[in-house]
Design a protein around this motif. Structure first.
Motif, PDB file in Angstrom:
ATOM      1  N   GLY A  42      96.023  49.202  56.140  1.00 14.06           N
ATOM      2  CA  GLY A  42      96.594  47.682  56.084  1.00 14.06           C
ATOM      3  C   GLY A  42      96.155  46.995  57.141  1.00 14.06           C
ATOM      4  N   CYS A  43      96.579  47.735  58.297  1.00 16.96           N
ATOM      5  CA  CYS A  43      96.116  47.098  59.649  1.00 16.96           C
ATOM      6  C   CYS A  43      94.864  46.648  59.704  1.00 16.96           C
ATOM      7  N   ASN A  44      94.009  47.520  59.563  1.00 20.42           N
ATOM      8  CA  ASN A  44      92.354  47.356  59.699  1.00 20.42           C
ATOM      9  C   ASN A  44      91.798  46.594  58.718  1.00 20.42           C
ATOM     10  N   TRP A  45      92.206  46.545  57.578  1.00 13.47           N
ATOM     11  CA  TRP A  45      91.946  45.667  56.434  1.00 13.47           C
ATOM     12  C   TRP A  45      92.064  44.168  57.032  1.00 13.47           C
ATOM     13  N   LEU A  46      93.202  43.935  57.750  1.00 18.11           N
ATOM     14  CA  LEU A  46      93.450  42.587  58.068  1.00 18.11           C
ATOM     15  C   LEU A  46      92.661  42.333  59.358  1.00 18.11           C
ATOM     16  N   VAL A  47      92.369  43.349  60.297  1.00 21.90           N
ATOM     17  CA  VAL A  47      91.747  42.926  61.416  1.00 21.90           C
ATOM     18  C   VAL A  47      90.324  42.483  61.213  1.00 21.90           C
ATOM     19  N   PRO A  95      96.356  60.130  61.942  1.00 25.46           N
ATOM     20  CA  PRO A  95      96.679  59.171  61.084  1.00 25.46           C
ATOM     21  C   PRO A  95      96.109  57.774  60.911  1.00 25.46           C
ATOM     22  N   THR A  96      96.646  57.228  62.152  1.00 28.52           N
ATOM     23  CA  THR A  96      96.090  55.715  62.477  1.00 28.52           C
ATOM     24  C   THR A  96      94.629  55.363  62.523  1.00 28.52           C
ATOM     25  N   ALA A  97      93.815  56.396  63.226  1.00 24.57           N
ATOM     26  CA  ALA A  97      92.372  56.375  63.333  1.00 24.57           C
ATOM     27  C   ALA A  97      91.771  56.167  61.860  1.00 24.57           C
ATOM     28  N   LEU A  98      92.072  57.320  61.072  1.00 28.66           N
ATOM     29  CA  LEU A  98      91.639  57.786  59.980  1.00 28.66           C
ATOM     30  C   LEU A  98      92.003  56.471  58.853  1.00 28.66           C
ATOM     31  N   GLY A  99      93.166  55.984  58.848  1.00 27.33           N
ATOM     32  CA  GLY A  99      93.700  54.727  57.955  1.00 27.33           C
ATOM     33  C   GLY A  99      92.661  53.445  58.569  1.00 27.33           C
ATOM     34  N   ASN A 100      92.681  53.354  59.961  1.00 25.92           N
ATOM     35  CA  ASN A 100      91.786  52.042  60.471  1.00 25.92           C
ATOM     36  C   ASN A 100      90.226  52.211  59.991  1.00 25.92           C
ATOM     37  N   ILE A 101      89.782  53.422  59.864  1.00 23.15           N
ATOM     38  CA  ILE A 101      88.272  53.714  59.760  1.00 23.15           C
ATOM     39  C   ILE A 101      88.310  53.124  58.117  1.00 23.15           C
ATOM     40  N   LEU A 102      89.278  53.949  57.342  1.00 23.76           N
ATOM     41  CA  LEU A 102      88.914  53.657  55.629  1.00 23.76           C
ATOM     42  C   LEU A 102      89.405  52.158  55.537  1.00 23.76           C
ATOM     43  N   GLY A 103      90.534  51.412  56.233  1.00 23.50           N
ATOM     44  CA  GLY A 103      90.715  50.248  55.918  1.00 23.50           C
ATOM     45  C   GLY A 103      89.736  49.149  56.291  1.00 23.50           C
ATOM     46  N   GLY A 104      89.004  49.420  57.797  1.00 23.71           N
ATOM     47  CA  GLY A 104      88.036  48.449  58.009  1.00 23.71           C
ATOM     48  C   GLY A 104      86.677  48.718  57.525  1.00 23.71           C
ATOM     49  N   ALA A 105      86.252  49.892  57.557  1.00 20.39           N
ATOM     50  CA  ALA A 105      84.861  50.212  57.189  1.00 20.39           C
ATOM     51  C   ALA A 105      84.884  50.440  55.564  1.00 20.39           C
ATOM     52  N   GLY A 106      85.766  51.021  54.971  1.00 11.23           N
ATOM     53  CA  GLY A 106      85.981  51.457  53.733  1.00 11.23           C
ATOM     54  C   GLY A 106      86.206  50.118  52.728  1.00 11.23           C
ATOM     55  N   PHE A 107      87.236  49.479  53.223  1.00  5.68           N
ATOM     56  CA  PHE A 107      87.667  48.408  52.055  1.00  5.68           C
ATOM     57  C   PHE A 107      86.921  47.128  52.550  1.00  5.68           C
ATOM     58  N   CYS A 108      86.795  46.914  54.018  1.00  7.46           N
ATOM     59  CA  CYS A 108      86.258  45.517  54.143  1.00  7.46           C
ATOM     60  C   CYS A 108      84.722  45.786  54.210  1.00  7.46           C
ATOM     61  N   GLY A 109      84.360  46.851  54.683  1.00  5.75           N
ATOM     62  CA  GLY A 109      82.788  47.084  54.763  1.00  5.75           C
ATOM     63  C   GLY A 109      82.307  47.171  53.308  1.00  5.75           C
ATOM     64  N   GLY A 110      82.879  47.823  52.524  1.00  5.71           N
ATOM     65  CA  GLY A 110      82.580  48.301  51.207  1.00  5.71           C
ATOM     66  C   GLY A 110      82.561  46.966  50.341  1.00  5.71           C
ATOM     67  N   PHE A 111      83.595  46.155  50.399  1.00  5.97           N
ATOM     68  CA  PHE A 111      83.666  44.898  49.758  1.00  5.97           C
ATOM     69  C   PHE A 111      82.549  43.924  49.964  1.00  5.97           C
ATOM     70  N   TYR A 112      82.262  44.000  51.638  1.00  3.35           N
ATOM     71  CA  TYR A 112      80.952  42.992  51.775  1.00  3.35           C
ATOM     72  C   TYR A 112      79.805  43.656  51.441  1.00  3.35           C
TER      73      TYR A 112
END
Length: 172
Positions: A42-47, A95-112
């Motif tokens: 959730g954090c990196n999805w927002l960031v 867990p924070t690094a893995l979650g940030n990668i998934l939230g930032g690259a996966g959710f945001c990058g995948g969406f874009y």
């Protein structure tokens, strides 16, 4: 930063010391691995997505690996009970690094990717055009000469297709 503020005496007195220790303990000792992982997504999805101002992840209690590189070491520096370097690595970094990668690259990058690139026949990356080989495959690179011709064809084409009238082949 934690060492500088720690030795600088910023957290020597209460309530700063107590709050820093409480914060570090709540982020590492009281949470489970999966909770930290999900908060990090959730954090990196927002960031990365910049849907809300960056401070929102702090207000929501989400996890960010870089922010934790301050909050947890300051708790360690101040002697937070039950907090160790091993626990910090196991529940603060991994867990924070893995979650940030998934939230930032996966959710945001995948969406874009889905929003802007998924249906495009030709993709320009760093000045090189890549053409989809066939449905479901990767792209092939084209030379700058062919790419320049493709851009010219696009400008002269009414269809808007980047490959133009000759399908992206070499100029005749």
């Amino acid at each position: 930063m934690a060492v500088i503020l720690g030795y600088g005496g910023v957290f020597d007195r209460s309530p700063y010391r107590d709050q820093a220790i409480s914060n570090a303990k709540q982020k590492q000792v009281d949470l489970h691995f999966h909770q930290i992982f999900l908060r990090a997504i959730g954090c990196n999805w927002l960031v990365v997505g910049m849907w809300w101002p960056v401070f929102a992840f702090v207000a929501l209690g989400l996890e960010h690996v870089v922010a934790n590189m301050f909050f947890i070491p300051i708790g360690l520096f101040l002697g937070a009970p039950e907090l160790t370097v091993g626990l910090y690595i196991w529940k603060g970094i991994i867990p924070t690094a893995l979650g940030n990668i998934l939230g930032g690259a996966g959710f945001c990058g995948g969406f874009y990717y889905w929003l802007y690139i998924f249906d495009e026949p030709n993709i320009c990356v760093d000045g090189t055009y890549h053409q989809r080989l066939e449905e479901g495959t990767l792209f092939e690179s084209r030379s700058p000469t062919v790419a320049a011709k493709a851009v010219g064809d696009r400008d002269n084409s009414s269809s808007g297709d980047l490959a133009g009238a000759n399908g992206g082949t070499k100029p005749e």
